[in-house]
Design an enzyme around this catalytic site. Structure first.
Site, PDB file in Angstrom:
ATOM      1  N   LEU A 120       0.857  -1.176   0.000  1.00  0.00           N
ATOM      2  CA  LEU A 120       0.000   0.000   0.000  1.00  0.00           C
ATOM      3  C   LEU A 120       0.904   1.241   0.000  1.00  0.00           C
ATOM      4  O   LEU A 120       0.697   2.181  -0.754  1.00  0.00           O
ATOM      5  CB  LEU A 120      -0.878  -0.033   1.263  1.00  0.00           C
ATOM      6  CG  LEU A 120      -1.857   1.107   1.494  1.00  0.00           C
ATOM      7  CD1 LEU A 120      -2.913   1.151   0.398  1.00  0.00           C
ATOM      8  CD2 LEU A 120      -2.560   0.944   2.851  1.00  0.00           C
ATOM      9  N   ALA A 125       2.839   8.361  -0.094  1.00  0.00           N
ATOM     10  CA  ALA A 125       1.592   7.852   0.484  1.00  0.00           C
ATOM     11  C   ALA A 125       1.921   6.892   1.619  1.00  0.00           C
ATOM     12  O   ALA A 125       2.061   5.684   1.403  1.00  0.00           O
ATOM     13  CB  ALA A 125       0.752   7.159  -0.594  1.00  0.00           C
ATOM     14  N   SER A 127       1.129   7.456   5.882  1.00  0.00           N
ATOM     15  CA  SER A 127      -0.079   7.535   6.725  1.00  0.00           C
ATOM     16  C   SER A 127      -1.300   7.875   5.880  1.00  0.00           C
ATOM     17  O   SER A 127      -2.398   7.392   6.129  1.00  0.00           O
ATOM     18  CB  SER A 127       0.108   8.606   7.799  1.00  0.00           C
ATOM     19  OG  SER A 127       1.166   8.243   8.650  1.00  0.00           O
ATOM     20  N   GLN A 331      17.488  -1.265  30.748  1.00  0.00           N
ATOM     21  CA  GLN A 331      17.891  -0.619  32.006  1.00  0.00           C
ATOM     22  C   GLN A 331      18.201  -1.653  33.087  1.00  0.00           C
ATOM     23  O   GLN A 331      19.195  -1.541  33.804  1.00  0.00           O
ATOM     24  CB  GLN A 331      16.750   0.317  32.462  1.00  0.00           C
ATOM     25  CG  GLN A 331      17.152   1.318  33.523  1.00  0.00           C
ATOM     26  CD  GLN A 331      18.177   2.330  33.001  1.00  0.00           C
ATOM     27  OE1 GLN A 331      18.294   2.545  31.803  1.00  0.00           O
ATOM     28  NE2 GLN A 331      18.932   2.916  33.900  1.00  0.00           N
ATOM     29  N   HIS A 333      19.274  -4.572  32.675  1.00  0.00           N
ATOM     30  CA  HIS A 333      20.531  -5.251  32.328  1.00  0.00           C
ATOM     31  C   HIS A 333      21.758  -4.344  32.484  1.00  0.00           C
ATOM     32  O   HIS A 333      22.882  -4.808  32.289  1.00  0.00           O
ATOM     33  CB  HIS A 333      20.487  -5.773  30.884  1.00  0.00           C
ATOM     34  CG  HIS A 333      19.708  -7.044  30.708  1.00  0.00           C
ATOM     35  ND1 HIS A 333      18.353  -7.110  30.846  1.00  0.00           N
ATOM     36  CD2 HIS A 333      20.117  -8.310  30.394  1.00  0.00           C
ATOM     37  CE1 HIS A 333      17.950  -8.348  30.618  1.00  0.00           C
ATOM     38  NE2 HIS A 333      18.998  -9.100  30.357  1.00  0.00           N
ATOM     39  N   GLU A 358       1.860  -0.683   9.782  1.00  0.00           N
ATOM     40  CA  GLU A 358       0.402  -0.866   9.709  1.00  0.00           C
ATOM     41  C   GLU A 358      -0.333   0.300  10.385  1.00  0.00           C
ATOM     42  O   GLU A 358      -1.396   0.128  10.973  1.00  0.00           O
ATOM     43  CB  GLU A 358      -0.029  -2.226  10.266  1.00  0.00           C
ATOM     44  CG  GLU A 358       0.619  -3.363   9.469  1.00  0.00           C
ATOM     45  CD  GLU A 358      -0.082  -4.681   9.582  1.00  0.00           C
ATOM     46  OE1 GLU A 358      -1.312  -4.705   9.770  1.00  0.00           O
ATOM     47  OE2 GLU A 358       0.608  -5.705   9.451  1.00  0.00           O
ATOM     48  N   THR A 360       0.863   4.322  12.175  1.00  0.00           N
ATOM     49  CA  THR A 360       1.605   4.801  13.345  1.00  0.00           C
ATOM     50  C   THR A 360       0.656   4.950  14.552  1.00  0.00           C
ATOM     51  O   THR A 360      -0.574   4.928  14.401  1.00  0.00           O
ATOM     52  CB  THR A 360       2.210   6.188  13.040  1.00  0.00           C
ATOM     53  OG1 THR A 360       1.121   7.087  12.767  1.00  0.00           O
ATOM     54  CG2 THR A 360       3.154   6.149  11.847  1.00  0.00           C
ATOM     55  N   SER A 361       1.259   5.180  15.709  1.00  0.00           N
ATOM     56  CA  SER A 361       0.443   5.409  16.921  1.00  0.00           C
ATOM     57  C   SER A 361      -0.483   6.605  16.727  1.00  0.00           C
ATOM     58  O   SER A 361      -1.638   6.582  17.181  1.00  0.00           O
ATOM     59  CB  SER A 361       1.345   5.672  18.128  1.00  0.00           C
ATOM     60  OG  SER A 361       2.008   4.493  18.501  1.00  0.00           O
TER      61      SER A 361
END
Ligand SMILES: Cc1cc2nc3c(=O)[nH]c(=O)nc-3n(C[C@H](O)[C@H](O)[C@H](O)COP(=O)(O)OP(=O)(O)OC[C@H]3O[C@@H](n4cnc5c(N)ncnc54)[C@H](O)[C@@H]3O)c2cc1C
Length: 374
Positions: A120, A125, A127, A331, A333, A358, A360-361
């Site tokens: 897509l 093209a 978002s 952190q 680790h 797929e 964004t937030s």
């Protein structure tokens, strides 16, 4: 043992034996392990959602999410390519294909004889997927495609791709159609292979079409319905990105739990320090909540109900939880979290794709808000 538990035990054994020993080697070399995908096909994991009469495993979205989580807990790259094959490329053919298209493609895709890609996204093209520039022009019994698709998972390893192209410029998003393109067609070629932050064993390339002629029966779904159908495919696909996020977060959490019990400072395991305990408690709680949202979306999808809001909520929350969890894991680790000898370094890099791919937030929030506001 229930059916899902039995399936997951097969997935776990497979991931431990065939994936885990090679994770860093594939990551460093950006190597897509085709042989692993052939075996995943033999086990039925490349046609999870399709009925047995089409060669699929006939499982539910809930099963599918659990399988993706299990693989992602070992290697996000493999889970990403498996997800793009199952719920994007193959599923678009299954959901919107004619009976003859289903019969021609699904059995081979489900068996892993062929892999599928789904395109897509384009340079302009992302978002705004309705900004598709690729065109498909009818010429007698054929369509002629021109344009290019960016960031396509499985592009150089797939046999077929479902690609969106404009068939009627004046009709806006209702002028975009989907096509099944054989990637051995001389009019399409693989362009740039992306050199990525994470998910490096997953293949991501550009696909370039130059007078790519496909037969009229390559049109998938109704002419002009490609954009709307793509959004429906993404509604299902986002459940797998949510599951992928939960899996990566869980892998990072499990490694951190083990490490916190082993690593000693100030004469005791670091797990005895409250700061570390609180990190682990938050990680475990948020991962459980993310899985519950993912499984709710899967149940809604399995019930055949409108899932847009639920899959966007699951994808948004799980991906952001997973970014947080992998950061905490590094952190916990300490310096060793920054070193490639420990798995959390790779989880931390891989996971960022989950807040981007797929949708964004930010786009998930738009989708959720649109659904809330009507
Ligand atoms: C590893 C990888 C694999 C991928 N696989 C595939 C695939 O198989 N097939 C495929 O088609 N695509 C694939 N993609 C593409 C992916 O879906 C896009 O990258 C994603 O949708 C974002 O598009 P973009 O990169 O153009 O970012 P842009 O759309 O340019 O976004 C840039 C920033 O602007 C924000 N933004 C944009 N519009 C709005 C708005 N209206 N409101 C608020 N914020 C906004 C975004 O959230 C983001 O933060 C893949 C990407 C990657 C990195």
């Amino acid at each position: 043992m229930g059916e899902r538990a039995a399936i997951l035990s097969v997935v776990r054994d497979f991931a431990d034996a065939e994936i885990r020993p090679h994770v860093m080697e594939w990551d460093e070399a950006q190597h897509f392990p085709s042989e692993v995908f052939r075996k995943l096909g033999d086990l039925g994991f490349l046609g999870v959602l399709f009925p047995e009469e089409y060669g699929g495993a006939g499982l539910t979205y809930g099963d599918y999410a659990a399988i993706v989580e299990e693989i992602a807990a070992v290697d996000g790259s493999i889970a990403l390519s498996l997800a793009a094959h199952n719920s994007l490329g193959s599923n678009h053919i299954f959901q919107f294909g004619s009976e003859s298209q289903r019969r021609r493609y699904i059995p081979k895709l489900a068996a892993g004889e062929w892999l599928a890609a789904w395109g897509l996204t384009e340079a302009e093209a992302g978002s705004d997927a309705s900004g598709t520039k690729t065109t498909a022009v009818r010429d007698g019994d054929e369509w002629v495609l021109n344009g290019s698709k960016n960031f396509i998972t499985n592009a150089s390893v797939a046999k077929v791709a479902v690609l969106m192209a404009v068939t009627d410029r004046g009709a806006g998003k209702h002028g975009i159609s989907a096509f099944i393109v054989d990637l051995e067609n001389p009019g399409i070629r693989v362009g740039k292979k992306e050199n990525k932050l994470g998910m490096r064993a997953s293949d991501t390339c550009t696909l370039v079409m130059e007078d790519c002629r496909v037969p009229s029966d390559a049109l998938l779904g109704k002419e002009g319905s490609g954009f709307i159908d793509s959004m429906k495919i993404l509604d299902g696909g986002r459940i797998s990105i949510a599951a992928l996020s939960v899996g990566i977060a869980r892998g990072a959490y499990e490694a951190s739990l083990r490490y916190a019990k082993e690593r000693r400072q100030f004469g005791r395991p670091i797990a005895e320090f409250e700061a570390i305990q609180f990190y682990l408690a938050d990680m475990a709680t948020e991962i459980d909540a993310a899985r519950m949202l993912t499984m709710r979306a899967a149940s809604v999808k399995d019930a055949g109900e409108e899932v847009t809001r639920y899959s966007a909520q699951a994808k948004l929350y799980a991906s952001e939880v997973a970014v947080r969890a992998t950061e905490r894991a590094v952190q916990i680790h300490g310096g060793y979290g920054f070193i490639k000898d420990y798995p959390v370094e790779k989880f931390y890099r891989d996971v960022k794709l989950c807040t981007i791919g797929e949708g964004t937030s930010e786009i998930q929030r738009l989708v959720i808000a649109r659904s809330l506001l009507g």
